[in-house]
Enzyme design. Structure first.
Site, mmCIF file in Angstrom:
data_model
loop_
_atom_site.group_PDB
_atom_site.id
_atom_site.type_symbol
_atom_site.label_atom_id
_atom_site.label_comp_id
_atom_site.label_asym_id
_atom_site.label_seq_id
_atom_site.Cartn_x
_atom_site.Cartn_y
_atom_site.Cartn_z
ATOM 1 N N TRP A 113 0.840 -1.189 0.000
ATOM 2 C CA TRP A 113 0.000 0.000 0.000
ATOM 3 C C TRP A 113 0.875 1.238 0.000
ATOM 4 O O TRP A 113 1.968 1.215 0.551
ATOM 5 C CB TRP A 113 -0.908 0.007 1.220
ATOM 6 C CG TRP A 113 -1.911 -1.092 1.300
ATOM 7 C CD1 TRP A 113 -2.591 -1.674 0.251
ATOM 8 C CD2 TRP A 113 -2.357 -1.740 2.483
ATOM 9 N NE1 TRP A 113 -3.453 -2.628 0.714
ATOM 10 C CE2 TRP A 113 -3.329 -2.695 2.084
ATOM 11 C CE3 TRP A 113 -2.075 -1.620 3.844
ATOM 12 C CZ2 TRP A 113 -3.988 -3.513 2.980
ATOM 13 C CZ3 TRP A 113 -2.726 -2.431 4.751
ATOM 14 C CH2 TRP A 113 -3.678 -3.354 4.318
ATOM 15 N N VAL A 116 2.343 2.698 3.385
ATOM 16 C CA VAL A 116 3.305 1.912 4.161
ATOM 17 C C VAL A 116 4.433 1.424 3.259
ATOM 18 O O VAL A 116 5.573 1.866 3.359
ATOM 19 C CB VAL A 116 2.603 0.705 4.843
ATOM 20 C CG1 VAL A 116 3.623 -0.141 5.592
ATOM 21 C CG2 VAL A 116 1.510 1.190 5.789
ATOM 22 N N CYS A 117 4.112 0.498 2.370
ATOM 23 C CA CYS A 117 5.133 -0.227 1.612
ATOM 24 C C CYS A 117 5.798 0.601 0.526
ATOM 25 O O CYS A 117 6.840 0.197 -0.008
ATOM 26 C CB CYS A 117 4.527 -1.499 1.025
ATOM 27 S SG CYS A 117 3.801 -2.560 2.291
ATOM 28 N N ILE A 118 5.197 1.731 0.159
ATOM 29 C CA ILE A 118 5.849 2.650 -0.776
ATOM 30 C C ILE A 118 6.512 3.806 -0.017
ATOM 31 O O ILE A 118 7.672 4.151 -0.260
ATOM 32 C CB ILE A 118 4.839 3.215 -1.808
ATOM 33 C CG1 ILE A 118 4.199 2.074 -2.601
ATOM 34 C CG2 ILE A 118 5.524 4.206 -2.753
ATOM 35 C CD1 ILE A 118 5.164 1.224 -3.370
#
Length: 240
Positions: A113, A116-118
């Site tokens: 997402w 968070v992950c980016i």
């Protein structure tokens, strides 16, 4: 001078695909998921055409998130996927090694997402001297507010926002460069939405090129002839 005062090229950029997995997709609510999957697949295919290095990474595949979308895996058959436990890719030594192996400093980020992950690896990669371009319509968050907040935070940290068409056309740059032109046009016609439809129309109706369909549409000549006949028969005739 800002690191972004020059355009990136196929020779100095790389693309990262982070956690494009089913469980992450289920939780995405910032935009249309089918469109986002199409955008990611298009960007991947164009990156491959231009020989731009790519890094694929996934989190907790078999215990939670599921396998990477087949649409993306099929663009890079057999390419290793960096498997992680950390939500932050940059915490993972295998991911860092894969990024370093590209030899590139201009990194296009896509994934799930966004908040968070980016965002987390983007912030830390910026600190390490990378130039980060977030292809926002190839990213998805848990809500529109989460998407916008994440993009805002990354821009404040020094990243640049991009969208798919602008991102891939920066590799082409000049229409006189013919090495990838025909392949690029074929990809755009198939997956670039309204732009792709426009390309198909220009090719077939303006330049009279063959249709892209495997079995082209054939318009019966009788229809055109009947229309002409009908038009003539309904025209008032002066009998004076």
């Amino acid at each position: 001078m800002s690191n972004y005062h020059k355009l990136y090229t196929p020779q100095d950029s790389a693309v990262v695909f982070i956690d494009q997995q089913p469980q992450m997709t289920f939780g995405m609510a910032s935009s249309d998921r089918a469109t986002m999957i199409n955008n990611v697949t298009l960007l991947a295919k164009v990156a491959k055409e231009f020989n731009v290095p790519t890094v694929l990474t996934a989190v907790e595949t078999e215990s939670f998130s599921g396998y990477i979308w087949p649409q993306l895996l099929d663009v890079f058959p057999g390419q290793p996927v960096v498997e992680r436990t950390s939500m932050n890719s940059w915490d993972d030594p295998g991911f860092r090694k894969a990024i370093e192996a590209t030899g590139r400093k201009n990194i296009l980020m896509t994934g799930l997402w966004t908040e968070v992950c980016i965002t987390w690896p983007t912030i830390e990669m910026l600190a390490e001297g990378y130039n980060i371009y977030v292809v926002e319509d190839c990213c998805g968050a848990t809500s529109p507010a989460a998407q916008e907040a994440a993009l805002s935070r990354m821009v404040q940290a020094g990243a640049v926002r991009l969208t798919t068409i602008g991102a891939l056309l920066e590799w082409q740059r000049d229409w006189k460069n013919k090495e990838h032109y025909n392949a690029l046009m074929e990809l755009l016609k198939q997956q670039a939405g309204a732009y792709g439809s426009g390309v198909e129309y220009a090719y077939t109706m303006v330049h009279h090129a063959p249709q892209s369909a495997q079995k082209p549409q054939v318009v019966p000549k009788k229809v055109a002839s009947d229309r002409h006949t009908t038009a003539r028969s309904t025209t008032p005739v002066d009998t004076r």
